[in-house]
Design an enzyme around this catalytic site. Structure first.
Site, mmCIF file in Angstrom:
data_model
loop_
_atom_site.group_PDB
_atom_site.id
_atom_site.type_symbol
_atom_site.label_atom_id
_atom_site.label_comp_id
_atom_site.label_asym_id
_atom_site.label_seq_id
_atom_site.Cartn_x
_atom_site.Cartn_y
_atom_site.Cartn_z
ATOM 1 N N ARG A 195 -0.184 40.476 73.827
ATOM 2 C CA ARG A 195 -1.508 39.049 73.926
ATOM 3 C C ARG A 195 -2.854 40.428 72.949
ATOM 4 O O ARG A 195 -3.479 39.972 71.704
ATOM 5 C CB ARG A 195 -2.509 39.736 75.122
ATOM 6 C CG ARG A 195 -1.823 38.612 76.456
ATOM 7 C CD ARG A 195 -2.161 39.386 77.540
ATOM 8 N NE ARG A 195 -1.059 40.127 77.701
ATOM 9 C CZ ARG A 195 0.054 39.773 78.169
ATOM 10 N NH1 ARG A 195 0.530 38.202 78.171
ATOM 11 N NH2 ARG A 195 1.400 39.958 78.105
ATOM 12 N N THR A 196 -3.187 42.218 73.207
ATOM 13 C CA THR A 196 -4.056 43.145 73.078
ATOM 14 C C THR A 196 -4.013 42.255 70.720
ATOM 15 O O THR A 196 -4.664 42.818 70.058
ATOM 16 C CB THR A 196 -3.979 44.195 73.169
ATOM 17 O OG1 THR A 196 -4.439 44.441 74.292
ATOM 18 C CG2 THR A 196 -4.889 45.154 72.449
ATOM 19 N N LYS A 203 10.627 60.239 63.291
ATOM 20 C CA LYS A 203 11.264 61.705 62.124
ATOM 21 C C LYS A 203 10.632 62.318 62.828
ATOM 22 O O LYS A 203 10.970 63.944 62.328
ATOM 23 C CB LYS A 203 10.900 61.093 60.500
ATOM 24 C CG LYS A 203 11.796 60.107 60.120
ATOM 25 C CD LYS A 203 11.796 60.075 58.478
ATOM 26 C CE LYS A 203 12.391 58.770 58.267
ATOM 27 N NZ LYS A 203 11.649 57.743 57.270
ATOM 28 N N HIS A 251 -8.796 51.038 78.624
ATOM 29 C CA HIS A 251 -8.744 49.275 77.644
ATOM 30 C C HIS A 251 -10.152 48.845 77.926
ATOM 31 O O HIS A 251 -10.652 48.048 78.291
ATOM 32 C CB HIS A 251 -7.937 49.235 78.357
ATOM 33 C CG HIS A 251 -7.074 47.695 77.633
ATOM 34 N ND1 HIS A 251 -7.231 47.368 76.262
ATOM 35 C CD2 HIS A 251 -5.983 46.832 77.514
ATOM 36 C CE1 HIS A 251 -5.916 46.374 75.769
ATOM 37 N NE2 HIS A 251 -5.541 46.462 76.882
ATOM 38 N N ARG A 284 -3.614 51.357 70.367
ATOM 39 C CA ARG A 284 -3.100 51.616 71.370
ATOM 40 C C ARG A 284 -1.647 53.185 71.932
ATOM 41 O O ARG A 284 -0.769 53.179 70.937
ATOM 42 C CB ARG A 284 -1.908 51.038 72.089
ATOM 43 C CG ARG A 284 -1.037 50.568 73.543
ATOM 44 C CD ARG A 284 -1.589 49.679 74.284
ATOM 45 N NE ARG A 284 -2.154 48.632 74.246
ATOM 46 C CZ ARG A 284 -1.966 46.893 74.993
ATOM 47 N NH1 ARG A 284 -0.627 46.708 75.451
ATOM 48 N NH2 ARG A 284 -2.956 47.448 75.359
#
Ligand code: ASP
Ligand code: CP
Length: 305
Positions: free
Chosen positions: A55-56, A83, A133, A105
């Site tokens: 969703r976000t 890496k 959030h 995020r």
């Protein structure tokens, strides 16, 4: 409004209300045949996702595109992070490509705050570890206000894995700012140490809290953040803290049921509840686009220009 949105506590009541009011205007754009505004033409928004999201991530992309910004999607999986490249060097690389805003995020609480020290553009926290959030809290507040007509004085029960939930923390902060009253309902093992200092009440008894709640917000049990066992069994958890049809009927007639998603049907929420007219789960997703348009607009195009 400051340059970044890192915490729900960054917003005072006037600023939070301005975001919600702007989001309501943005929602009108979504109803038009042409869903685009030219506001952020020529600006670049980078979605920097180190953790999974449906969703976000999609709604930030849709929001930026509806404001005519250029969008770069970066997923840690498949990038040079594999890496061994650090967050700082990744950030400086994005900066060199001219990012005006970075939506991040990350699994580490505090990662967006570090990023804000390294880049010139705006940083928006799209979920950091178990910490916050803030855009989820804003879309939740928007949904409550749209359904119930107000926020001040609302009684909101937030139920489940509060310990690992950045959604709960951001909601407690924002709802307190906007005058709502929150009760956190969870088994003792899933409440954070120090929760007594949060601006919220706590309870271990869902059945006692439901009859006086205007809103019940169910949380997913975040197994990916659990090393140990926090409850005896899924069945036992659902029996005490799951919202099934019988429990839902204890709510007042006007009350709504929310869930940030992703939900685990049959665990914290029964399908009968998730699909009932009281459920705002899909509305929350729709409102998420308008709220994220508002945040991008206010940080990049609006108040700071
Ligand atoms: N999607 C929300 C988050 O990322 C809630 C959850 O995952 O349960 O915090
Ligand atoms: N509610 C929420 O943040 O959903 P995603 O994890 O799918 O982005």
């Amino acid at each position: 409004m400051s340059r970044h949105l890192l915490s729900a506590a960054d917003l005072d009541a006037d600023e939070a209300t301005a975001v919600l009011d702007t989001a309501a205007e943005m929602a009108n754009v979504a109803g038009r045949e042409v869903k685009k505004l030219p506001t952020l033409r020529g600006r670049t928004v980078v979605n920097l996702f180190y953790e999974d999201s449906t969703r976000t991530r999609i709604s930030f992309e849709a929001a930026a595109k509806r404001l005519s910004a250029d969008v770069i999607n970066f997923s840690a999986k498949g990038s040079s992070v594999a890496k061994g490249e650090s967050l700082k060097d990744t950030a400086l690389t994005l900066q060199a490509m001219g990012a005006d805003a970075v939506v991040i995020r990350h699994g580490a609480s505090g990662a967006p705050h570090r990023l804000a020290d390294w880049v010139d553009g705006s940083v928006i926290n799209a979920g950091d570890g178990t910490h916050e959030h803030p855009t989820q809290a804003l879309l939740d507040a928007y949904t409550m206000r749209a359904r119930l007509g107000r926020l001040a004085g609302l009684k909101v029960a937030i139920v489940g894995d509060v310990l690992h939930s950045r959604v709960a923390r951001s909601n407690v902060l924002l709802l307190h700012t906007l005058g709502a009253h929150v009760t956190l309902v969870a088994p003792p093992t899933l409440l954070p140490v120090g929760v007594g200092a949060w601006p919220a009440d706590t309870s271990f008894d869902l059945d006692a809290v439901l009859p006086s709640s205007d809103v019940v917000m169910m949380l997913r049990v975040q197994r990916e953040r659990m090393g140990d066992s926090f409850f005896p069994s899924v069945r036992e958890y659902s029996r005490r803290y799951g919202l099934d049809g019988a429990r839902m009927r204890q709510l007042p007639a006007h009350a709504i049921v929310m869930h940030p998603g992703p939900m685990i049907r049959g665990m914290e929420i029964a399908p009968e509840v998730a699909d009932s007219p009281r459920s705002t789960i899909t509305e929350q997703v729709t409102n998420g686009v308008s709220v994220r348009m508002a945040v991008l607009y206010l940080l990049l195009g609006g108040m700071n220009q």
